[in-house]
Design a protein around this motif. Structure first.
Motif, short mmCIF file in Angstrom:
data_model
loop_
_atom_site.label_atom_id
_atom_site.label_comp_id
_atom_site.label_asym_id
_atom_site.label_seq_id
_atom_site.Cartn_x
_atom_site.Cartn_y
_atom_site.Cartn_z
N ALA A 277 -3.03 -3.73 -3.13
CA ALA A 277 -3.30 -4.73 -2.10
C ALA A 277 -4.60 -5.47 -2.38
O ALA A 277 -4.71 -6.69 -2.17
N PRO B 258 -3.85 1.27 -2.13
CA PRO B 258 -4.72 0.17 -1.70
C PRO B 258 -5.23 -0.70 -2.84
O PRO B 258 -5.56 -1.86 -2.62
N ALA C 277 -10.16 2.06 2.34
CA ALA C 277 -9.26 2.49 1.26
C ALA C 277 -9.07 4.00 1.24
O ALA C 277 -7.97 4.48 0.95
N VAL D 174 -9.75 -3.72 3.95
CA VAL D 174 -8.98 -2.79 3.11
C VAL D 174 -9.92 -1.99 2.22
O VAL D 174 -9.75 -0.77 2.03
N ILE E 268 0.83 -1.20 0.00
CA ILE E 268 0.00 0.00 0.00
C ILE E 268 0.87 1.25 0.00
O ILE E 268 0.57 2.24 -0.69
#
Length: 643
Positions: free
Chosen positions: A463, A460, A486, A482, A455
């Motif tokens: 990820a 994000p 975000a 996540v 990240i």
């Protein structure tokens, strides 16, 4: 699934049945080539040619006229054969930009060039835009949302004199959207093999197979004494497809270098191409493309020894539209063929000289495989061999870990990769998935140490992409966490590590959180109690992009979401990935409502200017405008019969 309207431009998805929504973006790289022109202070970017460039006067004149016209329409080079590559779109654009004085004079603000690819999206797309912004202003930009990054870039372009902006290899409409914001003094040139991505107002120029005389010049570049009959037969067998003509030319040149006469070399290549007959290269038949590539490639492959051929086929392991650094080639070839760095570089240069690959620069010598060739190589390798090659590449990449991981499972320490191993950072999850290493992939992407490193480097979306490839309830829970947070995972104080770990409490096993905390090089903020601002457990994702209030939204039959807002746009969202499929511009009226026909092929939108606009789905092209209302239209609906 229910939905609610956000007052500040967000669409909130709430899941009542545990459906997992996610997966955004794939990794890519910013490609910048060429050198500035003699004009002092003028930025001029364009790729260098990888071989001889044959003039195509009629196409060049059409493109020149479109680029220098005074109207603001987009200009696009597209293929005559939908979905096909190798017709010379990028070559034509780059050559004209580099050599035409009229183009340089027309655009005193210079030339910007960026190359995308099929899977560039999300934060990776924003990263490309940020790179262009930094080029213009000399200061970095860390915006992870493509539209916000595009708006910042567009604002800078608005302050420059007339500028030419080339967006090369566009695959999807949502990729193009951020590049259309601002920059009202820009002339944008798009190259794409998918005409559906273009706005209906774009000036599309089809790039067809070469004319016969152009094909002859391409085939005989640096060859003056090839028999006429051989030339004409080779032109016919290649279907006047530039990429195949270039391969045939390179093969004849190499055989001549080895001692053959041009006539002998031409006859030899012709004999090889003629084995399968001209129908193997009939480009009107989409199913024949692989045979066309196979037949044309063979003439160049015969110039490699058996081991070099095997190393070339190894390249099928890499993602499409990706620059492969020479150091990564060496890692792979050391594992599969005992080539040291010098031998790997010599082979890279040879492949480029034979036009089996394109040379590039990625913080050092690099190579890029044409997607036409990549598809052929992957088909020939087969699934089991691709798994072996991915595992060999991963074994080579593990040697980069510094310091070596401690404990019984050193494979779990990929977050210790050195910063300069950018290719591995970007593509590790891809290769783990391709290597059928699902257990290692899942363990890695669920580890907060990898998550925070990814990240911090790529945002994000990167990820989320990793987590979408993993399996199991922990991966699903982390992915949801996540996705929910975000908008918070941005460079702030406290750090991304602080923010992420605070959101993962209760989702990730405590041993992983403790390990991540131990490796954090400074004091870490951790929650003692459950955070009071945790989102509702039914929340999966917030869709951000509207710049005005969202007034209505509907779901289509295929699961996509359509939202209408007071920023004059209607947006079509992929709810699985959170990405935009299309942005429909309903100017000049605010969009107050939307509705779709029972088949999901026509979308209606209601506007403040008294119109109802009809759109084709999924292309997003405007179908028509219904007029007659004397005031704002604040809603619309479709009957079961489609009226």
């Amino acid at each position: 699934m229910g939905d609610s309207i956000g007052p500040t431009g967000g669409v909130v998805l709430r899941n009542a049945g545990g459906i997992n929504i996610g997966n955004t973006g794939v990794i890519g790289t910013l490609v910048i080539g060429g050198a500035p022109p003699p004009t002092t202070g003028q930025l001029w970017m364009a790729p260098m040619p990888t071989g001889p460039v044959v003039e195509r006067p009629e196409l060049a004149q059409t493109l020149r006229s479109a680029l220098t016209a005074t109207d603001p329409a987009l200009v696009a080079l597209t293929t005559a054969l939908e979905g096909a590559g190798g017709f010379g779109k990028t070559t034509m654009a780059a050559h004209l930009c580099r050599t035409d004085p009229e183009i340089r004079e027309r655009f005193p603000g210079g030339l910007l060039w960026t190359t995308l690819g099929q899977h560039i999206a999300g934060a990776e797309l924003a990263d490309k835009i940020n790179g262009l912004y930094e080029l213009l202003v000399g200061a970095p930009s860390a915006v992870s949302d493509p539209e916000l990054a595009g708006a910042r870039l567009g604002a800078q372009l608005d302050q420059r004199p007339d500028t030419l902006f080339v967006i090369d290899d566009v695959w999807h409409a949502e990729q193009l959207k951020p590049f259309l914001l601002g920059g009202h003094r820009c002339r944008r040139l798009i190259t794409t093999r998918n005409r559906a991505v273009l706005p209906h107002s774009a000036h599309a120029i089809p790039v067809e197979p070469m004319k016969h005389d152009e094909a002859v010049r391409t085939l005989t570049e640096s060859l003056t004494d090839m028999p006429t009959r051989t030339v004409h037969r080779l032109v016919a067998l290649t279907g006047r497809w530039p990429v195949l003509l270039g391969l045939a030319n390179a093969a004849v040149l190499e055989y001549r270098r080895q001692g053959a006469t041009v006539a002998e070399a031409g006859s030899w290549v012709l004999e090889q191409l003629a084995v399968d007959g001209p129908t193997a290269l009939d480009l009107d038949d989409l199913r024949s493309r692989e045979r066309a590539v196979a037949v044309s490639l063979q003439a160049s492959l015969d110039l490699l020894d058996p081991d070099e051929q095997r190393r070339y086929f190894d390249l099928g392991v890499f993602p499409e539209d990706t620059d492969i650094p020479g150091s990564v080639l060496a890692l792979l070839w050391q594992s599969t063929g005992s080539l040291d760095r010098r031998a790997a570089e010599r082979l890279r240069v040879k492949l480029v000289s034979l036009r089996l690959a394109t040379g590039s620069w990625q913080r050092g010598p690099a190579l890029r495989l044409h997607d036409v060739f990549r598809g052929f190589l992957r088909h020939r390798l087969g699934e089991s061999r691709l798994i072996e090659l991915n595992r060999a590449l991963l074994d080579g990449a593990r040697t980069l870990l510094d310091p070596p991981a401690a404990g019984p499972n050193p494979r779990s320490a990929w977050w210790r990769l050195p910063p300069e191993a950018d290719y591995v950072w970007r593509n590790l999850s891809y290769h783990l998935a391709e290597a059928d290493s699902s257990a290692e992939l899942t363990e890695l992407v669920c580890d907060p140490r990898w998550l925070t490193a990814r990240i911090e480097r790529y945002g994000p979306v990167a990820a989320d992409r990793d987590l979408s490839l993993a399996k199991g309830p922990i991966a699903r829970g982390i992915r949801r966490a996540v996705g929910q947070a975000a908008h918070l995972l941005v460079p702030l104080d406290p750090s991304i590590t602080d923010t992420l770990l605070s959101r993962l409490h209760g989702t990730v096993p405590g041993v992983h959180l403790a390990a991540a905390a131990r490796e954090t090089p400074r004091r870490l903020l951790t929650p003692y109690w459950r955070l009071p601002d945790r989102p509702d457990p039914l929340l999966h994702r917030t869709l951000e992009g509207h710049t005005g209030s969202v007034r209505a939204c509907i779901f289509l039959l295929d699961g996509r979401l359509v939202s209408a807002g007071l920023d004059h746009t209607i947006r079509v969202w992929n709810t699985d990935s959170g990405s935009l499929d299309a942005v429909l511009h309903g100017r000049p009226g605010w969009a107050w409502g939307c509705a779709a026909d029972p088949n999901g092929t026509i979308l209606a939108s209601a506007h403040d200017d008294g119109t109802v606009r009809l759109w084709n789905l999924p292309s997003g092209t405007e179908r028509g405008v219904l007029v007659g209302h004397q005031g704002a239209v604040t809603g619309c609906a479709v009957a079961p019969d489609g009226t």
